[in-house]
Structures are given as structure tokens and as C-alpha cells.
Design a protein around this motif. Structure first.
Motif, PDB file in Angstrom:
ATOM      1  N   CYS A 122       0.666  -1.234   0.029  1.00 38.13           N
ATOM      2  CA  CYS A 122      -0.001  -0.047   0.083  1.00 38.13           C
ATOM      3  C   CYS A 122       0.941   1.136   0.116  1.00 38.13           C
ATOM      4  O   CYS A 122       0.507   2.046  -0.666  1.00 38.13           O
ATOM      5  CB  CYS A 122      -0.903  -0.090   1.081  1.00 38.13           C
ATOM      6  N   LYS A 123       1.901   1.237   1.038  1.00 33.16           N
ATOM      7  CA  LYS A 123       2.865   2.291   0.727  1.00 33.16           C
ATOM      8  C   LYS A 123       3.569   2.696  -0.468  1.00 33.16           C
ATOM      9  O   LYS A 123       3.616   3.629  -0.980  1.00 33.16           O
ATOM     10  CB  LYS A 123       3.899   2.259   1.869  1.00 33.16           C
ATOM     11  N   LYS A 124       4.178   1.320  -1.035  1.00 32.21           N
ATOM     12  CA  LYS A 124       4.600   1.359  -2.345  1.00 32.21           C
ATOM     13  C   LYS A 124       3.645   2.113  -3.524  1.00 32.21           C
ATOM     14  O   LYS A 124       3.829   2.890  -4.174  1.00 32.21           O
ATOM     15  CB  LYS A 124       5.227   0.075  -2.754  1.00 32.21           C
ATOM     16  N   MET A 125       2.206   1.752  -3.576  1.00 38.60           N
ATOM     17  CA  MET A 125       1.257   2.072  -4.378  1.00 38.60           C
ATOM     18  C   MET A 125       1.081   3.540  -4.342  1.00 38.60           C
ATOM     19  O   MET A 125       0.999   4.399  -5.299  1.00 38.60           O
ATOM     20  CB  MET A 125       0.171   1.412  -4.293  1.00 38.60           C
ATOM     21  N   ILE A 126       1.134   4.040  -3.023  1.00 36.33           N
ATOM     22  CA  ILE A 126       0.850   5.620  -2.851  1.00 36.33           C
ATOM     23  C   ILE A 126       2.193   6.179  -3.406  1.00 36.33           C
ATOM     24  O   ILE A 126       1.995   7.130  -3.794  1.00 36.33           O
ATOM     25  CB  ILE A 126       0.650   5.717  -1.289  1.00 36.33           C
ATOM     26  N   ALA A 184       3.966   9.564  -9.861  1.00 32.36           N
ATOM     27  CA  ALA A 184       3.293   9.723 -11.169  1.00 32.36           C
ATOM     28  C   ALA A 184       2.518  11.210 -11.086  1.00 32.36           C
ATOM     29  O   ALA A 184       2.401  11.872 -12.346  1.00 32.36           O
ATOM     30  CB  ALA A 184       2.276   8.748 -11.322  1.00 32.36           C
ATOM     31  N   ASP A 185       1.851  11.514  -9.961  1.00 30.74           N
ATOM     32  CA  ASP A 185       1.272  12.894 -10.197  1.00 30.74           C
ATOM     33  C   ASP A 185       1.983  13.968 -10.226  1.00 30.74           C
ATOM     34  O   ASP A 185       1.719  15.007 -10.721  1.00 30.74           O
ATOM     35  CB  ASP A 185       0.127  12.998  -8.748  1.00 30.74           C
ATOM     36  N   LEU A 186       3.354  13.755  -9.462  1.00 32.20           N
ATOM     37  CA  LEU A 186       4.193  14.936  -9.477  1.00 32.20           C
ATOM     38  C   LEU A 186       4.544  15.132 -10.932  1.00 32.20           C
ATOM     39  O   LEU A 186       5.106  16.144 -11.488  1.00 32.20           O
ATOM     40  CB  LEU A 186       5.539  14.633  -8.391  1.00 32.20           C
ATOM     41  N   LEU A 187       5.097  13.823 -11.478  1.00 29.76           N
ATOM     42  CA  LEU A 187       5.441  13.847 -12.972  1.00 29.76           C
ATOM     43  C   LEU A 187       4.472  14.671 -13.707  1.00 29.76           C
ATOM     44  O   LEU A 187       4.865  15.317 -14.580  1.00 29.76           O
ATOM     45  CB  LEU A 187       5.599  12.553 -13.390  1.00 29.76           C
ATOM     46  N   ALA A 233       0.945   9.192 -19.994  1.00 28.43           N
ATOM     47  CA  ALA A 233       1.209   8.119 -19.374  1.00 28.43           C
ATOM     48  C   ALA A 233       0.674   8.184 -17.645  1.00 28.43           C
ATOM     49  O   ALA A 233       0.462   7.421 -17.115  1.00 28.43           O
ATOM     50  CB  ALA A 233       2.521   7.353 -19.599  1.00 28.43           C
ATOM     51  N   ALA A 234       1.594   9.464 -17.330  1.00 29.73           N
ATOM     52  CA  ALA A 234       1.491   9.705 -15.987  1.00 29.73           C
ATOM     53  C   ALA A 234      -0.132   9.970 -15.300  1.00 29.73           C
ATOM     54  O   ALA A 234      -0.511   9.656 -14.647  1.00 29.73           O
ATOM     55  CB  ALA A 234       2.538  11.041 -15.707  1.00 29.73           C
ATOM     56  N   VAL A 240      -5.079  11.348   0.510  1.00 27.67           N
ATOM     57  CA  VAL A 240      -3.668  11.086   0.920  1.00 27.67           C
ATOM     58  C   VAL A 240      -2.464  11.331   0.159  1.00 27.67           C
ATOM     59  O   VAL A 240      -1.459  11.907   0.522  1.00 27.67           O
ATOM     60  CB  VAL A 240      -3.462   9.351   1.069  1.00 27.67           C
ATOM     61  N   VAL A 241      -2.610  10.984  -1.311  1.00 32.16           N
ATOM     62  CA  VAL A 241      -1.681  11.489  -2.251  1.00 32.16           C
ATOM     63  C   VAL A 241      -1.412  13.070  -2.002  1.00 32.16           C
ATOM     64  O   VAL A 241      -0.180  13.506  -2.261  1.00 32.16           O
ATOM     65  CB  VAL A 241      -1.982  11.202  -3.548  1.00 32.16           C
TER      66      VAL A 241
END
Length: 154
Positions: free
Chosen positions: A61-65, A71-74, A104-105, A127-128
Motif C-alpha cells: 500500500c505504501k509503495k502504491m501511494i 506519477a502525479d508529481l511527474l 502516461a502519468a 492521501v496523495v
């Protein structure tokens, strides 16, 4: 996958309207393969993958976040870069690559919405966003300081 199917269906209708039957046959085959692939695709939850292992589920879950934040920052930085470019810039390969990167991001960030549960999407987005607020501040400082130290600008 549904987007690809829609595009293929549209292209097939256009080919039928033009009476390009060779193209129609080719597109029908591609459409059938895309539909089979879509049926074979299966959504599995983290709970199912981890088989009840709470520690593994928490790590995943942590890795997914983390992936979603990256991806969102990119996506955000790629959009900011595109917007900062002068409007009269000729098309260059880097900009085209950046556009593909942005798409893609964006697709990676939007995966959580595939489950169709608005409360889950909103919670995940909160959370993100909370992680991003802290990350963006730190990243901007680190980048500015590193560039100043190593390159001597900014």
C-alpha cells in the motif's frame, strides 16, 4: 483497454463507410483480440494478493501511494514545463515526448478511479495530496540548492 476498443470500433465504422473491406477485416480481427484481452484482464485487490499478510499489504500500500505520488508529481511538472514554454516554439521531439509522458502519468494516477468507488478515489486523492504538499516543498528546495551548488545558477 476500453478506450482501445472504442477507437477500433470507430475506425471500423469509418472503414465500412468508405467501403474499405480489407481494412474492415483487419480491424475486426484487432477488435476481437482486444475484446478477448479485456475479458482476460482481471482486477485483484491488495487483500487478495497478500493472502491476509498484513505486513506485506501495508508495504504494498505504501509503495502504491509512492508510485501514485511520483506519477502525479511527474504529471504536474510536465504540465508546468509545457505551459512555461513560449507559445511560438516549433515542435521539437522533447515536447512530443513530454506530451506522451504527461498522458502516461495521468493514466497511472487515474487507475484508482477504475474501481468506481467515489469514496475510495477521494480518500486516495486526499492521501496523495497530503504527501505531495510536503514532497513538493522539499523537492523544490533540494533541486534549487543542488543546482546552485553544482551548476551555479538559480
Amino acid at each position: 483497454m476500453g478506450n482501445r476498443i472504442n477507437k477500433l470500433e470507430k475506425r471500423m465504422k469509418e472503414a465500412q463507410a468508405r467501403r474499405d473491406y480489407a481494412k474492415v477485416a483487419c480491424l475486426m480481427q484487432q477488435l476481437q483480440q482486444a475484446r478477448q484481452a479485456a475479458e482476460a484482464e482481471e482486477h485483484v485487490s491488495l487483500y487478495e494478493i497478500t493472502d491476509g499478510d498484513k505486513e506485506l499489504r501495508n508495504r504494498l500500500c505504501k509503495k502504491m501511494i509512492e508510485m501514485s505520488v511520483c506519477a502525479d508529481l511527474l504529471y504536474l511538472k510536465a504540465m508546468e514545463f509545457q505551459e512555461a514554454l513560449p507559445k511560438d516554439v516549433v515542435k521539437i521531439d522533447y515536447i512530443e515526448r513530454m506530451k506522451r509522458l504527461v498522458k502516461a502519468a495521468h493514466d497511472a494516477v487515474a487507475f484508482i478511479d477504475l474501481y468506481g468507488i467515489p469514496a475510495l478515489s477521494e480518500h486516495f486523492a486526499d492521501v496523495v495530496e497530503a504527501v505531495e504538499e510536503k514532497t513538493m516543498y522539499n523537492m523544490a528546495n533540494v533541486v534549487a540548492n543542488t543546482v546552485r551548488e553544482r551548476i551555479g545558477i538559480l
